[in-house]
Structures are given as structure tokens and as C-alpha cells.
Motif scaffolding. Structure first.
Motif, PDB file in Angstrom:
ATOM      1  N   THR A 142      15.303  92.530  98.550  1.00 53.35           N
ATOM      2  CA  THR A 142      16.474  92.166  97.752  1.00 53.35           C
ATOM      3  C   THR A 142      16.137  91.123  96.706  1.00 53.35           C
ATOM      4  O   THR A 142      16.511  91.233  95.544  1.00 53.35           O
ATOM      5  CB  THR A 142      17.591  91.624  98.668  1.00 53.35           C
ATOM      6  N   TYR A 143      15.407  90.069  97.110  1.00 47.46           N
ATOM      7  CA  TYR A 143      15.095  88.969  96.198  1.00 47.46           C
ATOM      8  C   TYR A 143      13.603  88.675  96.212  1.00 47.46           C
ATOM      9  O   TYR A 143      12.889  89.063  97.138  1.00 47.46           O
ATOM     10  CB  TYR A 143      15.843  87.690  96.611  1.00 47.46           C
ATOM     11  N   HIS A 144      13.131  87.963  95.198  1.00 53.84           N
ATOM     12  CA  HIS A 144      11.744  87.485  95.191  1.00 53.84           C
ATOM     13  C   HIS A 144      11.695  85.961  95.120  1.00 53.84           C
ATOM     14  O   HIS A 144      10.808  85.381  94.524  1.00 53.84           O
ATOM     15  CB  HIS A 144      10.941  88.109  94.040  1.00 53.84           C
ATOM     16  N   PHE A 180      10.628 100.506 102.816  1.00 55.26           N
ATOM     17  CA  PHE A 180      10.491 101.926 103.137  1.00 55.26           C
ATOM     18  C   PHE A 180       9.662 102.593 102.042  1.00 55.26           C
ATOM     19  O   PHE A 180       9.423 102.012 100.974  1.00 55.26           O
ATOM     20  CB  PHE A 180      11.871 102.596 103.255  1.00 55.26           C
ATOM     21  N   THR A 181       9.232 103.798 102.301  1.00 56.22           N
ATOM     22  CA  THR A 181       8.495 104.562 101.299  1.00 56.22           C
ATOM     23  C   THR A 181       9.404 104.833 100.116  1.00 56.22           C
ATOM     24  O   THR A 181      10.531 105.321 100.291  1.00 56.22           O
ATOM     25  CB  THR A 181       8.011 105.896 101.884  1.00 56.22           C
ATOM     26  N   PRO A 182       8.970 104.493  98.893  1.00 60.29           N
ATOM     27  CA  PRO A 182       9.827 104.666  97.714  1.00 60.29           C
ATOM     28  C   PRO A 182      10.425 106.065  97.621  1.00 60.29           C
ATOM     29  O   PRO A 182       9.736 107.066  97.811  1.00 60.29           O
ATOM     30  CB  PRO A 182       8.871 104.388  96.551  1.00 60.29           C
ATOM     31  N   GLY A 183      11.745 106.115  97.340  1.00 61.29           N
ATOM     32  CA  GLY A 183      12.440 107.382  97.172  1.00 61.29           C
ATOM     33  C   GLY A 183      13.059 107.939  98.427  1.00 61.29           C
ATOM     34  O   GLY A 183      13.843 108.887  98.356  1.00 61.29           O
ATOM     35  N   ASP A 185      14.944 106.165 100.724  1.00 60.15           N
ATOM     36  CA  ASP A 185      16.141 105.458 101.164  1.00 60.15           C
ATOM     37  C   ASP A 185      16.677 104.652  99.979  1.00 60.15           C
ATOM     38  O   ASP A 185      16.106 104.686  98.889  1.00 60.15           O
ATOM     39  CB  ASP A 185      15.809 104.530 102.339  1.00 60.15           C
ATOM     40  N   GLN A 186      17.760 103.935 100.210  1.00 61.70           N
ATOM     41  CA  GLN A 186      18.348 103.108  99.153  1.00 61.70           C
ATOM     42  C   GLN A 186      18.638 101.722  99.709  1.00 61.70           C
ATOM     43  O   GLN A 186      19.218 101.587 100.786  1.00 61.70           O
ATOM     44  CB  GLN A 186      19.634 103.735  98.612  1.00 61.70           C
ATOM     45  N   SER A 187      18.226 100.667  98.978  1.00 61.71           N
ATOM     46  CA  SER A 187      18.479  99.291  99.390  1.00 61.71           C
ATOM     47  C   SER A 187      18.512  98.404  98.151  1.00 61.71           C
ATOM     48  O   SER A 187      17.577  98.399  97.343  1.00 61.71           O
ATOM     49  CB  SER A 187      17.388  98.801 100.351  1.00 61.71           C
ATOM     50  N   TYR A 188      19.582  97.667  98.009  1.00 61.62           N
ATOM     51  CA  TYR A 188      19.832  96.813  96.840  1.00 61.62           C
ATOM     52  C   TYR A 188      18.655  95.871  96.585  1.00 61.62           C
ATOM     53  O   TYR A 188      18.172  95.199  97.491  1.00 61.62           O
ATOM     54  CB  TYR A 188      21.098  96.014  97.094  1.00 61.62           C
TER      55      TYR A 188
END
Length: 493
Positions: A142-144, A180-183, A185-188
Motif C-alpha cells: 500500500t505504502y512505501h 501476490f503475483t502481478p495480475g 489479485d487486486q490490492s490498493y
């Protein structure tokens, strides 16, 4: 910026582009007694401490606008329709739009991988596509800024405003372990939108704020919308935030740094509510006026299963500000609301639900029905019950060991647990010695409302007694892993 609790419902609304006309400042007409009731209700909210502004637009005409409380409490400057508020995470809508505009000009393909643009990118992130960043499907966190190194280095500075270079920010983002592996799932992810901002700068050869101004703000004919420390503003016009933290000579966007590298692409703008509306309508009009933009926006929707008739976005953070916009496109009805005092009930969805019913006759419960459960004949969820005057009302916590431990701590604060049994079960011997002494300073709480930001074994707890309207912030440390006992709890205010 950090999202406020209002996002449990606004998460169902995000900015969708559709046809629209330039707004004007004509006034729409509505049944007078309804607007009078709305006006009276907001007056009551002001008595309870609400600071902020409301703007109701109907078919590009002003239906209702009202400001309450103070833009600057210390200088006794009242809020007004000219008050400039931070947009928070609504800036992502601008980043999304600019990215699609540049892609529609053929400067890149949305399926291009990051490895094409960033040198020395880790192997696990090379194949993340621009589209996956846009749709929060990259797997990035979510943040860095939520890392111990930064919190220690920039102690006393809010996380959104940490100084630092672009290279450092990229290092923090690329060193993240993917969720997760890109593409898949979805996470803000704020980090994903910061990468988009850097990509926009690299492709255009211009600063991110310059591109946003050129592509959106100028054609939308806004007069106040700009990035922090804007030369367009006077300090007295910019709202001072009253929240969990502050920064600058005054805690306002007039003094906050322009485009800090923790915030670029996902926050950092401010303006009046009317300028926010003008920007929204211009971005929506691109669906009608730009054929390629329209194709891309339909193919790469921000949230794939969002109803096409709903438009909305929100943002806010621990600097005291909340911004919300939502509406129904087919009705041409939009509510815009900003608050600069996050201890005033501005995050209460019941309040927003009531003002939309009074102003527009539509219920936000109907826009996100899954969030409102039938309970005793009333549509409610655990979130909408927060401000009821019943003892023990509080948010449900995740069913994890450390969160159950925190829930027990709140029970202790509200005198629902015996202090001796709490010590024995949850506290280290060193902590127990301090607990009794500190506990005497804490009043008996009537009805709890709280938010938790967790950083591994460290947390920040924001607690509000909703009856006595007092706010408390606790810094918490646990020993060892999540199943360990309390090491310390420090009351900040």
C-alpha cells in the motif's frame, strides 16, 4: 495520502470517465423545505464541532453550498466556499487520467512492462505492466513509507511528507516483497501510483505537476487547484488541518512540501470544492471527446465490477483532512464534501448518508448495498453504528492474535476488564509496573471508535470516545512476535 475510515463505503466508488459539460455557477431549484432541513442539520453538526464545506451540484448547477467551522481556528478565519482543502488520494484520479491520455497519444502501451522503463529493476517486478499499476493489480504494498528505517530517520515528520530523493523512493518501492503475483489479485497501492508519476515524468520530459496542469487543470479552467505550496494561493485561504499529526509553520497545504517522493502521483494537491468539481467534469468529458481515451478507459476500468452509473472518490490522512466526492451520473447529482478536522465526526457515513437524502433524495446505502446490512428494520453495518450512544460500540478488529490483544486493551480502558487479570494475561513484568500508574490518568470511556495502523510489532492507535468527544492516540510496542505481551503503550495526547 493515508485513507480515512470513510473509504469502507467510498471504496465502492471511484472516478469513472463519462460524457459531461462544463459546469457553471447557476443555481438549481429544489423543494425549499428540504434544503432548509439540510441547512438546519448542518448547523447542528457545526455545534458539535464540524469544520468543512459542502457543495451539491445538480446538472452542472449549484443546488446547495455551505461552509461551517473554521478554516483556521487560531486566526479565527471561518470556512467558506473559497477555502482550499487537500484532495488526498483523489489525486490518483488525475494520475489515472493523465496516464490514459499519454497512452492514447501513442507514447506507450498500457501493457508495456516496467522493465522497459526502469533500469536495475528487480526480476520479480520487471513484468509488472502499466495497466496493473493503474488497476492496483501489481502486488506492490500500500505504502512505501511504513518501514522502521524511515520512521526513525524522519521522526516527527508525517509519513506522507518525508523528505528524500526519487532514487530513495524507488529503492524502497522496488525492495518490497510483492503481496501476490502481478495480475492475479487486486490490492490498493500508493506505491504503484508513485511509479506512474515517475513514468509520466520520464515519458513527457516534464515535472508531474506540470503535466497535470497542462492536461487537466488548464482545459478544465480551474483557478485554485494546484499542488502544495502553490503560488496561486494566499495562506489565509488554505485550510489548517486539525488531526493526529501536523507539519509546517501552519498545518496546511500552503506550507507542506511540493511533490514529496512518498506522495507524488497519489496525493499532494489542493483546491476549492468547486474546482474539484470542474476537474471531475473535465475528466469525465474525455470519454465523449477523445475516442482512444474512451476505448482505453473502458478496457482498463479502475474497478472492473463498479456500476457504470456511480462516480466517486475520497481521500484523507492523519494531517486532519478528509475529502469526499460521489454521485449518480444519470441524475447529474454530485456531492462534494471536505473537512479539516478529523475529530469532528466527518468520517461518519451516517452523516453523509443523511445529507445526501436531504439534498438529493438518494441513499448511499443503495449505492453499496452489501455494506449495509438489515438490522432491526434499519439498513446498517458495524460501521454505521459507530456514533450510537451505546457502551462498547466499536469497529470489529481483524481476528489475529495481536489485534485481539489490542481489543482487550480497549476493554480495559473502558473498565470492562479487571486490571489485575489483564496484567497477568497480556503484560510483561516491566510493563505491569507502569500500567497501574498510567491507567489512573485515563478516564472511563463511554463508547469507543478506533483506528489501528500496524507496523509489525509497533502500532499507532487512534481512539475516540464518541460520547465525550475526546480523542486519544497511543503508540504500542509488542515484545517478540505477534503473540507476545505488551512491551509499552504510550499515550501521545
Amino acid at each position: 495520502m493515508k485513507l480515512s475510515s470513510i473509504n469502507f463505503i467510498i471504496a465502492f466508488f471511484c472516478l469513472l470517465q463519462s460524457c459531461g459539460q462544463s459546469p457553471n455557477k447557476e443555481v438549481a431549484h429544489k423543494e425549499p423545505n428540504k434544503l432548509e432541513e439540510l441547512n438546519n442539520y448542518i448547523d447542528e453538526l457545526e455545534k458539535e464541532g464540524l469544520y468543512g464545506s459542502f457543495l451539491f451540484m445538480e446538472n452542472d448547477k449549484i443546488l446547495f453550498e455551505k461552509s461551517v467551522g473554521y478554516a483556521n481556528r487560531e486566526k479565527q478565519i471561518k470556512s467558506s466556499k473559497s477555502t482550499i482543502y487537500p484532495y488526498g488520494s483523489i489525486v490518483k484520479d488525475y494520475t489515472y487520467t493523465v496516464t490514459l491520455l499519454l497512452a492514447s497519444e501513442g507514447l506507450f502501451e498500457l501493457e508495456d512492462p516496467l522493465g522497459k522503463f526502469y533500469e536495475n529493476i528487480p526480476e520479480d517486478k520487471k513484468k509488472i505492466t502499466i495497466a496493473q499499476l493503474l488497476q492496483h493489480r501489481s502486488g506492490l504494498l500500500t505504502y512505501h513509507d511504513n518501514i522502521p528505517e524511515l520512521r526513525k530517520k524522519y521522526k516527527g515528520i508525517p509519513a506522507d511528507l518525508y523528505p528524500g530523493t526519487k532514487e530513495e523512493a524507488l529503492g524502497y518501492i522496488f525492495s518490497q516483497k510483492l503481496k501476490f503475483t502481478p495480475g492475479t489479485d487486486q490490492s490498493y497501492s500508493n506505491s504503484g501510483y508513485t511509479l506512474l508519476a515517475y513514468l509520466i515524468e520520464g515519458i513527457s520530459g516534464k515535472k508531474f505537476d506540470e503535466v497535470v496542469r497542462e492536461k487537466i487543470l488548464l482545459p478544465a479552467k480551474t483557478t485554485t487547484a494546484d499542488f502544495y505550496q502553490s503560488p496561486l494561493w494566499k495562506s489565509e485561504d488554505v485550510a489548517v488541518g486539525y488531526g493526529r499529526s501536523s507539519y509546517g509553520k501552519e498545518n496546511s497545504a500552503y506550507y507542506w512540501p511540493r511533490n514529496p517522493n512518498q506522495l507524488i502521483g497519489n496525493g499532494g494537491m489542493a483546491g476549492t470544492l468547486y474546482d474539484l468539481y470542474k476537474g471531475l467534469k473535465y475528466m469525465m468529458s474525455l470519454e465523449e471527446t477523445n475516442k482512444e481515451f474512451s476505448r482505453l478507459s473502458k478496457k482498463y476500468k479502475y474497478i472492473e465490477d463498479l456500476p457504470d452509473d456511480i462516480v466517486g472518490s475520497s481521500g484523507g490522512g492523519n494531517l486532519g483532512n478528509v475529502m469526499v466526492l460521489f454521485g449518480i451520473k444519470s441524475k447529474g447529482q454530485y456531492l462534494l464534501f471536505a473537512s479539516n478536522n478529523d475529530d469532528d465526526g466527518s468520517e461518519d457515513v451516517l452523516m453523509l448518508r443523511k445529507v445526501t437524502l436531504l439534498g438529493f433524495d438518494f441513499d448511499i446505502a443503495s449505492l453499496a448495498p452489501e455494506e449495509f446490512k438489515k438490522n432491526g428494520g434499519e439498513e446498517e453495518s458495524e460501521f454505521t453504528r459507530l456514533d450510537k450512544d451505546s457502551a462498547g460500540s466499536k469497529w470489529d478488529l481483524p481476528k489475529k492474535v495481536k489485534y485481539e490483544r489490542i481489543a482487550a486493551f480497549f476493554d480495559l480502558l473502558s473498565n470492562q476488564l479487571d486490571i489485575e487479570s489483564f496484567e497477568k494475561q497480556h503484560c510483561s513484568p516491566q510493563f505491569s509496573k507502569k500500567l497501574k500508574k498510567n491507567y489512573e490518568k485515563w478516564p472511563k470511556l463511554k463508547s469507543l471508535k478506533y483506528r489501528i495502523e500496524s507496523y509489525g510489532r509497533e502500532m499507532e492507535l487512534s481512539l475516540k470516545d464518541t460520547i465525550n468527544r475526546k480523542q486519544y492516540i497511543f503508540e504500542v510496542k509488542l515484545e517478540g512476535d505477534a503473540q507476545s505481551k505488551f512491551k509499552s503503550i504510550q499515550l501521545k495526547q
